[in-house]
Design a protein around this motif. Structure first.
Motif, PDB file in Angstrom:
ATOM      1  N   GLY A   1      -9.108  11.127   2.261  1.00 49.02           N
ATOM      2  CA  GLY A   1      -8.160  11.159   1.154  1.00 49.02           C
ATOM      3  C   GLY A   1      -7.018  10.230   1.296  1.00 49.02           C
ATOM      4  N   ASN A   2      -6.192  10.295   2.489  1.00 46.99           N
ATOM      5  CA  ASN A   2      -5.074   9.408   2.865  1.00 46.99           C
ATOM      6  C   ASN A   2      -5.697   7.723   2.397  1.00 46.99           C
ATOM      7  OD1 ASN A   2      -3.409   7.792   4.658  1.00 46.99           O
ATOM      8  ND2 ASN A   2      -1.964   9.373   3.854  1.00 46.99           N
ATOM      9  N   ILE A   3      -6.836   7.703   3.164  1.00 45.00           N
ATOM     10  CA  ILE A   3      -7.365   6.440   3.321  1.00 45.00           C
ATOM     11  C   ILE A   3      -7.677   5.712   1.933  1.00 45.00           C
ATOM     12  CG2 ILE A   3      -9.238   5.008   4.309  1.00 45.00           C
ATOM     13  CD1 ILE A   3      -8.676   6.386   7.045  1.00 45.00           C
ATOM     14  N   VAL A   4      -8.340   6.676   1.086  1.00 45.43           N
ATOM     15  CA  VAL A   4      -8.802   6.129  -0.239  1.00 45.43           C
ATOM     16  C   VAL A   4      -7.478   5.975  -0.967  1.00 45.43           C
ATOM     17  CG1 VAL A   4      -9.938   7.147  -2.435  1.00 45.43           C
ATOM     18  CG2 VAL A   4     -11.134   7.461  -0.204  1.00 45.43           C
ATOM     19  N   LEU A   5      -6.615   6.823  -0.965  1.00 46.83           N
ATOM     20  CA  LEU A   5      -5.523   6.589  -1.657  1.00 46.83           C
ATOM     21  C   LEU A   5      -4.934   5.061  -1.217  1.00 46.83           C
ATOM     22  CD1 LEU A   5      -3.898   8.663  -3.667  1.00 46.83           C
ATOM     23  CD2 LEU A   5      -2.310   8.673  -1.749  1.00 46.83           C
ATOM     24  N   LYS A   6      -4.668   4.874  -0.016  1.00 45.41           N
ATOM     25  CA  LYS A   6      -3.843   3.734   0.214  1.00 45.41           C
ATOM     26  C   LYS A   6      -4.834   2.550   0.247  1.00 45.41           C
ATOM     27  CE  LYS A   6      -0.747   5.936   3.552  1.00 45.41           C
ATOM     28  NZ  LYS A   6      -0.447   6.308   4.968  1.00 45.41           N
ATOM     29  N   ALA A   7      -5.979   2.750   0.385  1.00 50.27           N
ATOM     30  CA  ALA A   7      -7.110   1.633   0.123  1.00 50.27           C
ATOM     31  C   ALA A   7      -6.918   1.083  -1.611  1.00 50.27           C
ATOM     32  CB  ALA A   7      -8.481   1.840   0.533  1.00 50.27           C
ATOM     33  N   GLY A   8      -6.878   2.213  -2.398  1.00 53.47           N
ATOM     34  CA  GLY A   8      -6.794   1.715  -3.802  1.00 53.47           C
ATOM     35  C   GLY A   8      -5.298   1.203  -3.995  1.00 53.47           C
ATOM     36  N   GLU A   9      -4.271   1.523  -3.294  1.00 50.49           N
ATOM     37  CA  GLU A   9      -3.114   1.229  -3.748  1.00 50.49           C
ATOM     38  C   GLU A   9      -3.104  -0.593  -3.083  1.00 50.49           C
ATOM     39  OE1 GLU A   9       1.467   1.810  -2.022  1.00 50.49           O
ATOM     40  OE2 GLU A   9       0.002   3.527  -1.742  1.00 50.49           O
ATOM     41  N   GLY A  10      -3.614  -0.776  -1.882  1.00 46.36           N
ATOM     42  CA  GLY A  10      -3.825  -2.113  -1.507  1.00 46.36           C
ATOM     43  C   GLY A  10      -4.656  -2.983  -2.386  1.00 46.36           C
ATOM     44  N   MET A  11      -5.691  -2.605  -2.925  1.00 47.86           N
ATOM     45  CA  MET A  11      -6.612  -3.224  -3.743  1.00 47.86           C
ATOM     46  C   MET A  11      -6.032  -3.533  -5.073  1.00 47.86           C
ATOM     47  SD  MET A  11     -10.652  -2.115  -4.979  1.00 47.86           S
ATOM     48  CE  MET A  11     -10.650  -2.628  -6.391  1.00 47.86           C
ATOM     49  N   ALA A  12      -5.225  -2.503  -5.606  1.00 48.19           N
ATOM     50  CA  ALA A  12      -4.351  -3.210  -6.956  1.00 48.19           C
ATOM     51  C   ALA A  12      -3.626  -4.100  -6.508  1.00 48.19           C
ATOM     52  CB  ALA A  12      -3.817  -1.753  -7.379  1.00 48.19           C
ATOM     53  N   MET A  13      -2.925  -4.171  -5.461  1.00 46.22           N
ATOM     54  CA  MET A  13      -1.997  -5.141  -5.126  1.00 46.22           C
ATOM     55  C   MET A  13      -2.673  -6.566  -4.860  1.00 46.22           C
ATOM     56  SD  MET A  13       0.385  -2.840  -2.318  1.00 46.22           S
ATOM     57  CE  MET A  13       1.143  -4.443  -1.351  1.00 46.22           C
ATOM     58  N   ALA A  14      -3.740  -6.331  -4.084  1.00 47.60           N
ATOM     59  CA  ALA A  14      -4.559  -7.558  -4.170  1.00 47.60           C
ATOM     60  C   ALA A  14      -4.967  -8.220  -5.190  1.00 47.60           C
ATOM     61  CB  ALA A  14      -5.789  -7.263  -3.212  1.00 47.60           C
ATOM     62  N   LEU A  15      -5.500  -7.394  -6.153  1.00 46.68           N
ATOM     63  CA  LEU A  15      -6.012  -7.756  -7.432  1.00 46.68           C
ATOM     64  C   LEU A  15      -4.945  -8.482  -8.157  1.00 46.68           C
ATOM     65  CD1 LEU A  15      -8.329  -4.923  -8.910  1.00 46.68           C
ATOM     66  CD2 LEU A  15      -8.653  -7.527  -8.853  1.00 46.68           C
TER      67      LEU A  15
ATOM     68  N   LYS B   1      -0.028  -3.212 -12.783  1.00 45.87           N
ATOM     69  CA  LYS B   1       1.126  -2.466 -12.017  1.00 45.87           C
ATOM     70  C   LYS B   1       1.141  -1.257 -12.449  1.00 45.87           C
ATOM     71  CE  LYS B   1       4.648  -6.044 -11.355  1.00 45.87           C
ATOM     72  NZ  LYS B   1       5.777  -6.649 -11.969  1.00 45.87           N
ATOM     73  N   ASP B   2       0.842  -0.899 -13.608  1.00 40.98           N
ATOM     74  CA  ASP B   2       0.778   0.596 -13.881  1.00 40.98           C
ATOM     75  C   ASP B   2      -0.282   1.360 -13.129  1.00 40.98           C
ATOM     76  OD1 ASP B   2       1.573   2.824 -15.729  1.00 40.98           O
ATOM     77  OD2 ASP B   2      -0.507   2.657 -16.531  1.00 40.98           O
ATOM     78  N   PHE B   3      -1.309   0.833 -13.002  1.00 41.48           N
ATOM     79  CA  PHE B   3      -2.519   1.473 -12.124  1.00 41.48           C
ATOM     80  C   PHE B   3      -1.955   1.634 -10.814  1.00 41.48           C
ATOM     81  CE2 PHE B   3      -6.661   1.866 -10.171  1.00 41.48           C
ATOM     82  CZ  PHE B   3      -7.310   2.311 -11.068  1.00 41.48           C
ATOM     83  N   ARG B   4      -1.352   0.568 -10.177  1.00 43.31           N
ATOM     84  CA  ARG B   4      -0.867   0.676  -8.838  1.00 43.31           C
ATOM     85  C   ARG B   4       0.240   1.870  -8.621  1.00 43.31           C
ATOM     86  NH1 ARG B   4       3.157  -3.507  -6.106  1.00 43.31           N
ATOM     87  NH2 ARG B   4       3.687  -2.083  -4.246  1.00 43.31           N
ATOM     88  N   ARG B   5       0.900   1.982  -9.694  1.00 45.16           N
ATOM     89  CA  ARG B   5       2.247   2.896  -9.695  1.00 45.16           C
ATOM     90  C   ARG B   5       1.276   4.373  -9.973  1.00 45.16           C
ATOM     91  NH1 ARG B   5       5.220   0.717 -13.340  1.00 45.16           N
ATOM     92  NH2 ARG B   5       4.352   2.248 -14.892  1.00 45.16           N
ATOM     93  N   ARG B   6       0.595   4.418 -10.749  1.00 48.56           N
ATOM     94  CA  ARG B   6      -0.261   5.740 -10.980  1.00 48.56           C
ATOM     95  C   ARG B   6      -0.876   6.143  -9.592  1.00 48.56           C
ATOM     96  NH1 ARG B   6      -3.481   5.232 -16.287  1.00 48.56           N
ATOM     97  NH2 ARG B   6      -4.259   7.469 -15.700  1.00 48.56           N
ATOM     98  N   LEU B   7      -1.357   5.245  -9.016  1.00 47.61           N
ATOM     99  CA  LEU B   7      -2.190   5.356  -7.646  1.00 47.61           C
ATOM    100  C   LEU B   7      -1.242   5.960  -6.772  1.00 47.61           C
ATOM    101  CD1 LEU B   7      -4.480   2.380  -6.770  1.00 47.61           C
ATOM    102  CD2 LEU B   7      -4.893   4.837  -6.778  1.00 47.61           C
TER     103      LEU B   7
END
Lengths: 337, 337
Positions: free
Chosen positions: A226-240, A266-272
């Motif tokens: 769960g932690n890795i999925v959450l942080k991967a999502g955050e990183g992906m939004a930043m990379a995008l 930005k909103d997506f990343r914040r919600r992540l």
């Protein structure tokens, strides 16, 4: 019920914490107890001073690098320990903290204890999905889990989705590498039958892509995944965001395009960032505990106080207590794995 | 060296597979053997018929639902089994397949065997990052792993990044829930010291967000976690596209904005789909095996053939063979966990 806020926890503490608490007091007409170094809190409050806000002096601080359990045991006058203490003695109903997650968990476990029948409290993240939001748990409280822990996460996640997000009969999915019952690692293979006979609205295995697609309301996994999925999502939004910005620096039209889509990203990343988005509840302890991100702003703290209020109003802890005990799921269900 | 292509594997087989193979033959001046139902292949080839393309008749098909190992043992005349056979007997140097991943793995393991010193072959995905690409392995071949398996993945991933992506001394990270050495689950805690003394350019633990940020070239994890991260990323890109489209249906200017950014999101999603993006190598078997996504188009197959060529030219299998055996890492290093 009063809500205790850890005024010293977080990268922007006490300033943003105190401001967020003051905003919450005013906006929700909510009584708040700020636990922390009295002098600093008074200085930060300044004109925001409010009769609904009281202060409990707790001058000790727990640093991010300290061993959580050791620090919590030693520093009885730290802001997080005192805030939890207020709940334990019945002075407050909930705790909000943006300090070390480990320290908040340790303080809650030692101070409030687990709900009877819960072996491992879990942190629940609410991730953005096409249908609104998906509750993902655990997102980091427990790294190595047993099947009965995942069953308990499912029960708590279901109640959270129902009581706090207002979803009737939440659909539960088990995070896995295939939809077939025969797919998975040792943990998910052993968990699947437990969920099937749990009485929950279990729809089966879901895959990684389903978290953001929203075919289920609650996704259950161990805290490592769960932690890795959450942080991967955050990183992906930043990379995008970075990629979109690079892509469109070529013309004025393209720049207008960026202006339209960057806020959405930005909103997506914040919600992540579960904690920014109203904080993440620590489910399974004997009290309402909301964990916020270290970088929380006043707005994040205010939202976390709202989340704490909702948890109290909807009697979430009591609901977990009675659902874990009642029926053949409950304690028996948890013990038979 | 000839490259064997499984003409019957994939959602768009044999049409897209045959077309992709024909494009590769022409563009790279590459000799290709198409394994599959001869009549269908000849019909699809039509005007694309090329002296560099030969056909090996393999009329049996393995369906997605079949048990991979059982199907591979029974169907000696299936296209994937025959394609692998061509490599085993030395007629071809590599296999490309867009059929069932399980069947391709089973056929490769049974037909070619593992490289001495490798306990578990791994599938390597190349994920888009701000710095270009990150090799993530394993992304689904192995669900429950031991520390020595992750060490072997690291060695193979490092060689892949060096030999195929041209990165000197690739930086290796262990996917974890915190950067500190003391963080992790049982598996990562036990793997960390093995990587530290492996002689690889191991930089330590990395978190989920680092996969797309690119501080390392290779990220090592078990196949359960890798598969979920990969698919979560795919789902997130899809959800984001949906959100951006919804966000910007309001004005002509906004529509222009979408027109600019949707292609970037689509590209990102396609790159996430490891198989579309030149296929994913199955590392650790005695031969070059490239696994493509079931939905592969002709372009994807062509790119996979290119990847297979590069792996042959750069003698990837030989490099894994000698690096696993050589030095105090190698077999000894793998056995001591």
């Amino acid at each position: 019920m009063k809500i205790a806020v850890d005024a010293m926890g977080g990268d922007h503490a006490p300033r943003e914490i105190v401001r967020g608490a003051a905003e919450a007091a005013r906006e929700f007409d909510q009584e708040i107890i700020l636990a922390g170094e009295q002098g600093q809190i008074i200085a930060e409050l300044g004109e925001l001073t409010d009769p609904r806000i009281t202060i409990v002096h707790a001058p000790e601080a727990i640093a991010m690098g300290e061993h959580p359990a050791v620090a919590v045991r030693r520093k009885k006058n730290s802001s997080i320990v005192r805030a939890v203490q207020l709940v334990k003695e019945g002075t407050a109903g909930a705790v909000v903290s943006a300090g070390s997650t480990g320290a908040a968990m340790a303080a809650a476990l030692l101070g409030l204890g687990r709900i009877r029948g819960i072996d491992r409290p879990a942190i629940a993240g609410i991730l953005p999905s096409r249908r609104g939001g998906t509750v993902l748990l655990d997102v980091g409280a427990n790294v190595d889990c047993k099947p009965q822990h995942l069953l308990q996460f499912a029960i708590m996640g279901s109640l959270y989705a129902e009581k706090i997000l207002g979803i009737p009969e939440p659909r539960i999915g088990l995070l896995n590498i295939g939809e077939e019952e025969t797919k998975g690692n040792e943990l998910t293979l052993a968990t699947h039958p437990l969920l099937k006979r749990s009485g929950l609205n279990f729809v089966g295995n879901v895959e990684g892509r389903d978290i953001f697609q929203g075919p289920v309301d609650v996704v259950v996994c161990d805290g490592f995944v769960g932690n890795i999925v959450l942080k991967a999502g955050e990183g992906m939004a930043m990379a995008l965001m970075h990629m979109v910005k690079e892509e469109v620096t070529k013309s004025w039209l393209a720049k207008m395009g960026t202006a339209m889509t960057i806020p959405a990203l930005k909103d997506f990343r914040r919600r992540l960032d579960y904690a920014e988005y109203g904080g993440a509840p620590l489910l399974g302890v004997n009290g309402v505990v909301i964990i916020c991100h270290g970088s929380s702003t006043a707005r994040a703290i205010k939202n976390a106080v709202r989340r704490a209020r909702e948890s109290l109003e909807n009697r979430l802890v009591e609901a977990i207590h009675s659902n874990i005990k009642a029926g053949d799921g409950g304690e028996a269900g948890c013990a038979d794995a």
